[in-house]
Design an enzyme around this catalytic site. Sequence first.
Site, PDB file in Angstrom:
ATOM      1  N   ASP A 261      -5.640  -4.315  -2.797  1.00  0.00           N
ATOM      2  CA  ASP A 261      -4.677  -3.955  -1.755  1.00  0.00           C
ATOM      3  C   ASP A 261      -4.023  -5.204  -1.166  1.00  0.00           C
ATOM      4  OD1 ASP A 261      -3.320  -2.982   0.464  1.00  0.00           O
ATOM      5  OD2 ASP A 261      -4.790  -1.411   0.824  1.00  0.00           O
TER       6      ASP A 261
ATOM      7  N   SER B  56       0.835  -1.197   0.000  1.00  0.00           N
ATOM      8  CA  SER B  56       0.000   0.000   0.000  1.00  0.00           C
ATOM      9  C   SER B  56       0.877   1.258   0.000  1.00  0.00           C
ATOM     10  CB  SER B  56      -0.953  -0.044   1.202  1.00  0.00           C
ATOM     11  OG  SER B  56      -1.960   0.927   1.082  1.00  0.00           O
TER      12      SER B  56
END
Length: 665
Positions: free
Chosen positions: A422, A302
């Site tokens: 993600d 991320s």
Amino acid sequence: MVTQTPRSTTVIAVRDSELAKLPEGLFNAIKMRFPVVVTRLINLLGHRIIGSWQNPSVGRVDNRPTHNNFTTVAILPVSDDVPLTSFTYELYHCLCAIGPALRLTSEVVKKALGVSIMDPSQEYRLTSWLAQQEDQHNISLYQCDHSFTAWTQRCLRQADCILIVGLGYKEPSIGKIEQEIERLGIRTQKELVLLHKEGCEQPSNTLEWLNMRQWITCHHHLLCNPRMFSRRSLFRLNELYAKVLTTEPSVHSDFSRLARWLTGMSIGLVLGGGGAKGASHVGMIKAIEEAGIPIDMVGGVSIGAFIGGLWCKHRDITIVTQKAREWVKKINRWWSLIFDLTYPVTSMFTGRAFNSTLQSAFGDVRIEDLWVPYFTLSTDISASAMRIHRHGVMWRYIRASMSLSGYLPPVCDPVDGHLLLDGGYVNNLPADIMRNLGARHVLAIDVGSVDDVDLTNYGDSLSGWWVLWKRFNPFAAPVKVPNLPEIQSRLAYVSCVRQLEEVKTSDYCEYIRPPIDKYKTLQFSSFDEIKEVGYTYGKAYFTALMKEGPPIFLKRPGCTPVHNAATTEQSSTAPPHITGYKFTDLAQMVCKVSPMDRTIDMSSSSSADESEGDEEAREVGYASEPSAYFLQTPSTELLRRRAGSLSLSEPEIETESEVEEAPRK
């Protein structure tokens, strides 16, 4: 032979090796005639088992790549214009700072053993000498010739790893000698090294170099000192590096990074995900650099993938700070977010505006073209699996790792069309992945959100109307219950939390968490403030760490500091760590005889019996009875052998007459 069971594993030789066979019948005869040998073997195995119990990592199969602790490395040029001698000297310089190293060339070998040493008749002598050199040093560099000579063939056969050295600023090509690699070293690990001159901003064309060589395991980009490309004769070159070798190499240079990789001492940096809290990564990296800790590999998830990618691309914390601040300003423009809104079938935003911010930060740079090895993670919702990205266009896989469900649509992988989200859903702090990719020590920086566990106990059923009444009634006690999005988020991060707990308790990881819990996940407007929090905490953390002495990831392997005489005496009486010995040390321990073992009480015997007894004691004690000292008080020479030196009982073979008598001796 000991357990009378089949061997559970298979050994495949990747280089020229010697196979020693002990017949079962001979082993049984030894056990019957000299039971003390069995006693010593049981003692050795007992120490090994106890060590495994005390340290579970000892004896456990390590699933890291086989690059760890190479003994011999062959260095092969792609073309004639590669400064091979300078490259070998630079690498040798950095390896010597880690432990005993050796540089071997055809000229060095001929000077030591004679011009005719490469003849087939000298095979045994050369092999024995090289084996002695390898036993004396932690790692040996075999510099090949620029042509396919007998020495080059031997280098390829002797190597645990082959470094193929090319000039990164020239067009990709394959050397003539490389075509023979698959014949001589088919199972040997091969790695590509690309040299770059000072002033090179970014490597390029790495993918073309790799596509030409399907046998390459990994690659390295090295920024070189200008002295490497200066035109000098071999004499002047040796004269130059004789002075260079007297200086201390920089631990932050690319050659030091390669040296740590070859010796299994790489330091990895892992940056976790956490939205705006990831601004503290910038401050932490600055604190790590000021502490003098080198960074050899980077992995991120991320926002950690974004910050880590910037550092691997630029390797300048000032530029990283500037680029990160510019990116934060772009994603905080509310009008661009409004224009990017869409009908929320898959997500609230189309992702087009977010993509443009990443493209402006990274351009079309590929992960293969980064100065430092880098990886990021994503969650493959098509295959319900974790994906590790070490190749491809950089901004796209960083975008995949930052694609929070509901806000941004999944990224379609151009390779297989899978949908990527993600990476924090499967592993928000991939220190274990970094370990498996080859890092010996890992600095893991966690900036993830901490879930509130102080929730209201509402019993077996819950009414939403009751929660609503409690929320709007100013006189009612507040209640804490998770809403639907929070429940889904906690479910998504279940495996991630379990993995995080394993990382915290691991012995290879330095777990660091800056105090950033008061900031919200989307509070990007506080970038500079969060960055300073990370820097302040990191500076205090590493200052305290250094006060206690060099941390384990900065200590040289096999070096035991001796402070005073008391320390020396204490270390000499401590039991040795059995798992650290080499095979030759094991043979020495089992077969060496101390004066104590040779003493036989013959007081009741006649003088003739005494002489016969002495002869029998000498005959028996020489080859069979082991010394009891190796499990009690290690001698000085034994401690030196543990550091990698040759056994003092082995004679140095220098003349042909001694070579002929060596087997009889």
